[in-house]
Design an enzyme around this catalytic site. Structure first.
Site, PDB file in Angstrom:
ATOM      1  N   CYS A  71       0.861  -1.192   0.000  1.00  0.00           N
ATOM      2  CA  CYS A  71       0.000   0.000   0.000  1.00  0.00           C
ATOM      3  C   CYS A  71       0.894   1.237   0.000  1.00  0.00           C
ATOM      4  CB  CYS A  71      -0.888  -0.048   1.243  1.00  0.00           C
ATOM      5  SG  CYS A  71      -2.038   1.320   1.358  1.00  0.00           S
ATOM      6  N   CYS A 203      -4.291   5.976  -5.077  1.00  0.00           N
ATOM      7  CA  CYS A 203      -3.687   4.655  -4.883  1.00  0.00           C
ATOM      8  C   CYS A 203      -2.207   4.791  -5.222  1.00  0.00           C
ATOM      9  CB  CYS A 203      -4.369   3.633  -5.798  1.00  0.00           C
ATOM     10  SG  CYS A 203      -3.687   1.978  -5.632  1.00  0.00           S
TER      11      CYS A 203
HETATM   12  N1  LIG Z   1      -4.429   1.966  -1.719  1.00  0.00           N
HETATM   13  C1  LIG Z   1      -3.198   1.202  -1.822  1.00  0.00           C
HETATM   14  C2  LIG Z   1      -3.332  -0.010  -2.673  1.00  0.00           C
HETATM   15  C3  LIG Z   1      -4.179  -1.018  -2.028  1.00  0.00           C
HETATM   16  C4  LIG Z   1      -4.239  -2.230  -2.872  1.00  0.00           C
HETATM   17  C5  LIG Z   1      -5.305  -3.157  -2.372  1.00  0.00           C
HETATM   18  N2  LIG Z   1      -6.595  -2.740  -2.833  1.00  0.00           N
HETATM   19  C6  LIG Z   1      -5.013  -4.575  -2.845  1.00  0.00           C
HETATM   20  O1  LIG Z   1      -4.143  -4.761  -3.698  1.00  0.00           O
HETATM   21  O2  LIG Z   1      -5.642  -5.482  -2.340  1.00  0.00           O
HETATM   22  C7  LIG Z   1      -2.040   2.045  -2.295  1.00  0.00           C
HETATM   23  O3  LIG Z   1      -2.021   3.246  -1.981  1.00  0.00           O
HETATM   24  O4  LIG Z   1      -1.114   1.498  -2.924  1.00  0.00           O
END
Ligand SMILES: N[C@H](CCC[C@H](N)C(=O)O)C(=O)O
Length: 258
Positions: A71, A203
């Site tokens: 993350c 993200c």
């Molecule tokens: N928000 C996160 C990614 C989460 C990924 C998650 N959704 C998964 O791969 O299960 C970021 O800032 O990189």
């Protein structure tokens, strides 16, 4: 149980200090606390545990209780949390994740971490695949991403289109899906649908995946700003090391007790 609500470009998680004890049923807790009506409200839950090889461990759960391997926005907040709470005085530290160790450089101002640069490691790109009429560029940032280039990501119905693509059988275990527009060779505009959390304001791993796919396909330079609904991230894919550096803010919103 005390918790800290933090966000990186509006990608918000609930942080638990699990250095001494770990609550039971973390997946269930992630679901309960992430609920934006009956809980605290967040994109998921992040537990900070004692380091294995690194200084600390980041253990991340999406809002549906599924485990996330990495993350980018969350790890910046972990760096801020451990420094601001006096758990370390180091401004260069390593955080262990399910995707492996990641190095952080904390930018401190007035005794608090404002911005963090993370070495996100090497992207792993696979050849593009045609899925549901879209050309999808698979990029592994320790977690799986499918990048789609389009002129107006803002017009995409993420709840429908993002979910349908992210859950396509072509992408085992569900993937994170990014829709990206190339504004300039050093500026990309992105909208994200995250597996386990749905549309998010930002993200970090997704921003890195978009840059990697854009560079690979000749759409952008190796250093670019990635603009997301929650704000902007600086991303650079280093030619020498092959690793991606991600720089962005980290902020504490409030602390609470449940
Ligand atoms: N928000 C996160 C990614 C989460 C990924 C998650 N959704 C998964 O791969 O299960 C970021 O800032 O990189």
């Amino acid at each position: 149980m005390r918790f800290t609500k933090m966000e990186g470009l509006g990608n918000d998680y609930i942080y638990l200090n699990c250095l001494k004890e770990v609550p039971e049923d973390l997946p269930g807790l992630a679901v309960t606390l992430s609920d934006r009506h009956f809980g605290v409200g967040a994109d998921g839950l992040i537990c900070i545990r004692p380091g294995r090889d690194g200084d600390f461990v980041m253990e991340m759960y999406n809002a549906d209780g599924s485990r996330g391997a990495m993350c980018g926005n969350g790890i910046r907040c972990v760096g801020k949390y451990v420094y601001d709470n006096g758990l370390t005085r180091k401004t260069c530290l390593t955080i262990d994740t399910d995707a492996g160790p990641r190095s952080l450089r904390l930018h401190v101002l007035g005794g608090q971490v404002r911005e963090v640069t993370v070495d996100m490691g090497e992207p792993k790109l696979s050849p593009p695949v045609e899925v549901q009429g879209e050309t999808v560029y698979p990029v592994d940032m320790g977690n799986p991403h499918g990048v789609i280039f389009c002129p107006e990501p803002e017009k995409i119905d993420l709840e429908v289109r993002g979910a349908a693509l992210g859950r396509d059988p072509a992408f085992p275990g569900e993937w994170n899906i990014e829709f990206a527009a190339v504004e300039a060779r050093d500026r990309l505009r992105v909208r994200v649908w995250e597996r386990g959390s749905g549309p998010t304001l930002a993200c970090g791993t997704g921003a890195c995946a978009v840059l990697a796919a854009a560079v690979k396909t000749g759409r952008s330079d190796r250093r670019a700003t990635v603009a997301l609904p929650g704000g902007e991230l600086k991303v650079e894919w280093e030619r020498e090391s092959g690793r991606i550096l991600l720089t962005g803010p980290a902020r504490t919103v409030f602390q609470g007790e449940i």
